[in-house]
Design a protein around this motif. Sequence first.
Motif, PDB file in Angstrom:
ATOM      1  N   GLU A 160       0.824  -1.196   0.000  1.00  0.00           N
ATOM      2  CA  GLU A 160       0.000   0.000   0.000  1.00  0.00           C
ATOM      3  C   GLU A 160       0.861   1.250   0.000  1.00  0.00           C
ATOM      4  O   GLU A 160       2.063   1.210   0.294  1.00  0.00           O
ATOM      5  CB  GLU A 160      -0.956   0.010   1.194  1.00  0.00           C
ATOM      6  CG  GLU A 160      -0.282  -0.095   2.546  1.00  0.00           C
ATOM      7  CD  GLU A 160      -1.284  -0.341   3.676  1.00  0.00           C
ATOM      8  OE1 GLU A 160      -2.452   0.086   3.565  1.00  0.00           O
ATOM      9  OE2 GLU A 160      -0.881  -0.969   4.683  1.00  0.00           O
ATOM     10  N   VAL A 161       0.229   2.364  -0.317  1.00  0.00           N
ATOM     11  CA  VAL A 161       0.846   3.682  -0.244  1.00  0.00           C
ATOM     12  C   VAL A 161       0.131   4.455   0.859  1.00  0.00           C
ATOM     13  O   VAL A 161      -1.091   4.573   0.848  1.00  0.00           O
ATOM     14  CB  VAL A 161       0.731   4.420  -1.592  1.00  0.00           C
ATOM     15  CG1 VAL A 161       1.164   5.866  -1.448  1.00  0.00           C
ATOM     16  CG2 VAL A 161       1.571   3.722  -2.656  1.00  0.00           C
ATOM     17  N   ILE A 162       0.895   4.968   1.817  1.00  0.00           N
ATOM     18  CA  ILE A 162       0.330   5.647   2.990  1.00  0.00           C
ATOM     19  C   ILE A 162       0.850   7.075   3.028  1.00  0.00           C
ATOM     20  O   ILE A 162       2.040   7.315   3.260  1.00  0.00           O
ATOM     21  CB  ILE A 162       0.689   4.894   4.283  1.00  0.00           C
ATOM     22  CG1 ILE A 162       0.193   3.446   4.207  1.00  0.00           C
ATOM     23  CG2 ILE A 162       0.096   5.606   5.488  1.00  0.00           C
ATOM     24  CD1 ILE A 162       0.594   2.590   5.395  1.00  0.00           C
ATOM     25  N   GLY A 163      -0.057   8.019   2.830  1.00  0.00           N
ATOM     26  CA  GLY A 163       0.334   9.412   2.671  1.00  0.00           C
ATOM     27  C   GLY A 163       0.971  10.039   3.889  1.00  0.00           C
ATOM     28  O   GLY A 163       1.915  10.839   3.762  1.00  0.00           O
ATOM     29  N   TRP A 164       0.472   9.713   5.100  1.00  0.00           N
ATOM     30  CA  TRP A 164       1.005  10.392   6.281  1.00  0.00           C
ATOM     31  C   TRP A 164       2.473  10.073   6.532  1.00  0.00           C
ATOM     32  O   TRP A 164       3.170  10.836   7.198  1.00  0.00           O
ATOM     33  CB  TRP A 164       0.177  10.076   7.526  1.00  0.00           C
ATOM     34  CG  TRP A 164       0.042   8.633   7.909  1.00  0.00           C
ATOM     35  CD1 TRP A 164      -1.033   7.826   7.681  1.00  0.00           C
ATOM     36  CD2 TRP A 164       1.001   7.817   8.605  1.00  0.00           C
ATOM     37  NE1 TRP A 164      -0.805   6.564   8.184  1.00  0.00           N
ATOM     38  CE2 TRP A 164       0.432   6.532   8.756  1.00  0.00           C
ATOM     39  CE3 TRP A 164       2.274   8.058   9.122  1.00  0.00           C
ATOM     40  CZ2 TRP A 164       1.100   5.492   9.384  1.00  0.00           C
ATOM     41  CZ3 TRP A 164       2.947   7.007   9.750  1.00  0.00           C
ATOM     42  CH2 TRP A 164       2.359   5.752   9.876  1.00  0.00           C
ATOM     43  N   ARG A 165       2.966   8.963   5.975  1.00  0.00           N
ATOM     44  CA  ARG A 165       4.378   8.629   6.140  1.00  0.00           C
ATOM     45  C   ARG A 165       5.284   9.683   5.495  1.00  0.00           C
ATOM     46  O   ARG A 165       6.405   9.916   5.956  1.00  0.00           O
ATOM     47  CB  ARG A 165       4.662   7.246   5.549  1.00  0.00           C
ATOM     48  CG  ARG A 165       4.019   6.112   6.321  1.00  0.00           C
ATOM     49  CD  ARG A 165       4.221   4.765   5.608  1.00  0.00           C
ATOM     50  NE  ARG A 165       5.612   4.433   5.414  1.00  0.00           N
ATOM     51  CZ  ARG A 165       6.371   3.767   6.282  1.00  0.00           C
ATOM     52  NH1 ARG A 165       5.844   3.349   7.416  1.00  0.00           N
ATOM     53  NH2 ARG A 165       7.632   3.495   6.016  1.00  0.00           N
ATOM     54  N   PRO A 185       9.284   6.413   3.713  1.00  0.00           N
ATOM     55  CA  PRO A 185       8.801   6.016   2.383  1.00  0.00           C
ATOM     56  C   PRO A 185       7.286   5.837   2.385  1.00  0.00           C
ATOM     57  O   PRO A 185       6.732   5.252   3.324  1.00  0.00           O
ATOM     58  CB  PRO A 185       9.525   4.691   2.123  1.00  0.00           C
ATOM     59  CG  PRO A 185      10.699   4.691   3.047  1.00  0.00           C
ATOM     60  CD  PRO A 185      10.273   5.453   4.255  1.00  0.00           C
ATOM     61  N   VAL A 186       6.616   6.314   1.346  1.00  0.00           N
ATOM     62  CA  VAL A 186       5.162   6.197   1.302  1.00  0.00           C
ATOM     63  C   VAL A 186       4.720   4.815   0.828  1.00  0.00           C
ATOM     64  O   VAL A 186       3.625   4.355   1.170  1.00  0.00           O
ATOM     65  CB  VAL A 186       4.541   7.286   0.401  1.00  0.00           C
ATOM     66  CG1 VAL A 186       4.773   8.657   0.996  1.00  0.00           C
ATOM     67  CG2 VAL A 186       5.081   7.211  -1.024  1.00  0.00           C
ATOM     68  N   PHE A 187       5.554   4.130   0.060  1.00  0.00           N
ATOM     69  CA  PHE A 187       5.247   2.768  -0.377  1.00  0.00           C
ATOM     70  C   PHE A 187       5.686   1.798   0.705  1.00  0.00           C
ATOM     71  O   PHE A 187       6.820   1.853   1.186  1.00  0.00           O
ATOM     72  CB  PHE A 187       5.958   2.455  -1.691  1.00  0.00           C
ATOM     73  CG  PHE A 187       5.820   1.015  -2.111  1.00  0.00           C
ATOM     74  CD1 PHE A 187       4.678   0.580  -2.753  1.00  0.00           C
ATOM     75  CD2 PHE A 187       6.834   0.095  -1.847  1.00  0.00           C
ATOM     76  CE1 PHE A 187       4.543  -0.754  -3.134  1.00  0.00           C
ATOM     77  CE2 PHE A 187       6.714  -1.225  -2.220  1.00  0.00           C
ATOM     78  CZ  PHE A 187       5.564  -1.655  -2.869  1.00  0.00           C
ATOM     79  N   VAL A 188       4.776   0.899   1.074  1.00  0.00           N
ATOM     80  CA  VAL A 188       5.054  -0.033   2.164  1.00  0.00           C
ATOM     81  C   VAL A 188       4.666  -1.456   1.744  1.00  0.00           C
ATOM     82  O   VAL A 188       3.621  -1.666   1.133  1.00  0.00           O
ATOM     83  CB  VAL A 188       4.259   0.342   3.438  1.00  0.00           C
ATOM     84  CG1 VAL A 188       4.630  -0.586   4.591  1.00  0.00           C
ATOM     85  CG2 VAL A 188       4.513   1.777   3.833  1.00  0.00           C
ATOM     86  N   ALA A 189       5.505  -2.408   2.091  1.00  0.00           N
ATOM     87  CA  ALA A 189       5.192  -3.830   1.992  1.00  0.00           C
ATOM     88  C   ALA A 189       5.399  -4.410   3.384  1.00  0.00           C
ATOM     89  O   ALA A 189       6.533  -4.487   3.864  1.00  0.00           O
ATOM     90  CB  ALA A 189       6.094  -4.518   0.965  1.00  0.00           C
ATOM     91  N   HIS A 190       4.298  -4.782   4.033  1.00  0.00           N
ATOM     92  CA  HIS A 190       4.421  -5.252   5.415  1.00  0.00           C
ATOM     93  C   HIS A 190       3.418  -6.366   5.686  1.00  0.00           C
ATOM     94  O   HIS A 190       2.603  -6.724   4.828  1.00  0.00           O
ATOM     95  CB  HIS A 190       4.256  -4.098   6.414  1.00  0.00           C
ATOM     96  CG  HIS A 190       3.050  -3.227   6.195  1.00  0.00           C
ATOM     97  ND1 HIS A 190       2.665  -2.249   7.073  1.00  0.00           N
ATOM     98  CD2 HIS A 190       2.121  -3.186   5.189  1.00  0.00           C
ATOM     99  CE1 HIS A 190       1.584  -1.644   6.633  1.00  0.00           C
ATOM    100  NE2 HIS A 190       1.240  -2.188   5.499  1.00  0.00           N
ATOM    101  N   ASN A 191       3.484  -6.908   6.886  1.00  0.00           N
ATOM    102  CA  ASN A 191       2.700  -8.092   7.227  1.00  0.00           C
ATOM    103  C   ASN A 191       1.567  -7.774   8.195  1.00  0.00           C
ATOM    104  O   ASN A 191       1.285  -8.543   9.109  1.00  0.00           O
ATOM    105  CB  ASN A 191       3.599  -9.178   7.810  1.00  0.00           C
ATOM    106  CG  ASN A 191       4.690  -9.618   6.865  1.00  0.00           C
ATOM    107  OD1 ASN A 191       5.865  -9.476   7.144  1.00  0.00           O
ATOM    108  ND2 ASN A 191       4.301 -10.147   5.716  1.00  0.00           N
ATOM    109  N   ARG A 192       0.891  -6.660   7.978  1.00  0.00           N
ATOM    110  CA  ARG A 192      -0.259  -6.342   8.815  1.00  0.00           C
ATOM    111  C   ARG A 192      -1.447  -7.209   8.422  1.00  0.00           C
ATOM    112  O   ARG A 192      -1.426  -7.899   7.388  1.00  0.00           O
ATOM    113  CB  ARG A 192      -0.617  -4.862   8.686  1.00  0.00           C
ATOM    114  CG  ARG A 192      -1.317  -4.460   7.376  1.00  0.00           C
ATOM    115  CD  ARG A 192      -1.859  -3.059   7.533  1.00  0.00           C
ATOM    116  NE  ARG A 192      -2.487  -2.507   6.337  1.00  0.00           N
ATOM    117  CZ  ARG A 192      -3.779  -2.618   6.055  1.00  0.00           C
ATOM    118  NH1 ARG A 192      -4.571  -3.335   6.841  1.00  0.00           N
ATOM    119  NH2 ARG A 192      -4.278  -2.041   4.972  1.00  0.00           N
ATOM    120  N   ALA A 193      -2.506  -7.174   9.245  1.00  0.00           N
ATOM    121  CA  ALA A 193      -3.722  -7.924   8.926  1.00  0.00           C
ATOM    122  C   ALA A 193      -4.261  -7.464   7.579  1.00  0.00           C
ATOM    123  O   ALA A 193      -4.500  -6.263   7.379  1.00  0.00           O
ATOM    124  CB  ALA A 193      -4.765  -7.722  10.015  1.00  0.00           C
TER     125      ALA A 193
END
Length: 252
Positions: free
Chosen positions: A92-97, A103-111
Amino acid sequence: MWWKLTLVAPVVVLAVILAGPLLAIALGLVDVTRPWYVGHRDPAGLAPDPTATPEPVIQVYGARTLGWRGAFGLHTWIAVKQRGELEYTVYEVIGWRKYRGLPVFVAHNRAPDGHWFGNKPWILSELRGAAAEAAMPRLLDAIDAYPHKDTYRMWPGPNSNTLTAFAGRAVPELRLNMPATALGKDYLGLTKIFAPSPSGTGYQLSLFGALGVLAARIEGIEVNLLGFTFGLDPSAPALKVPGLGRIGPAAS
């Protein structure tokens, strides 16, 4: 007379664009009073349990954004689980970051089906089993090739919906029907004006994501005016308007 029209036209356009978001607030579709720090991220029960689901899974989610922004648009993301993996990877891309120097682009292991700060998500597209396995390499290649990983603009893009639409164009099997409230879905970049629609069943013309048209079997007919979508889905049928999204039967 012409100067009167010049003055009135922008007011009419603004009123038409704002009518849907204001109605969304009035109908309680958006909570503009809830602060971000009380919005939970609990799973919504929409994702298969990875420990009990060995098959590969691809899911695309959307949820209203937080506060007043939710009256205008939503946040989308892509969750994948390859064969045998015991957790999902969410892209996902998260603007507040951006405002924290991250970095606004994130690859993570959230639900994968987590609420977006209290707003319940829904599934926009899903592939499982053999279909997901066949599409997975192209999806991951598309995400890796996304050209705006270091850029975020809430309007007219690129943002989270730009990433999701970009991936959808690369994997037409997803049949991704991006909601009318997915601001940024039509952003194609500064040099590109023509592309397949996000569903892969038609085509679109878009000028910087702020003006354009789209015609596709799944999306129907859409007009992008200042980044906001007005449209008609003749297959259901249903209207598409800013703020409220789809008005009519659910898409088949």
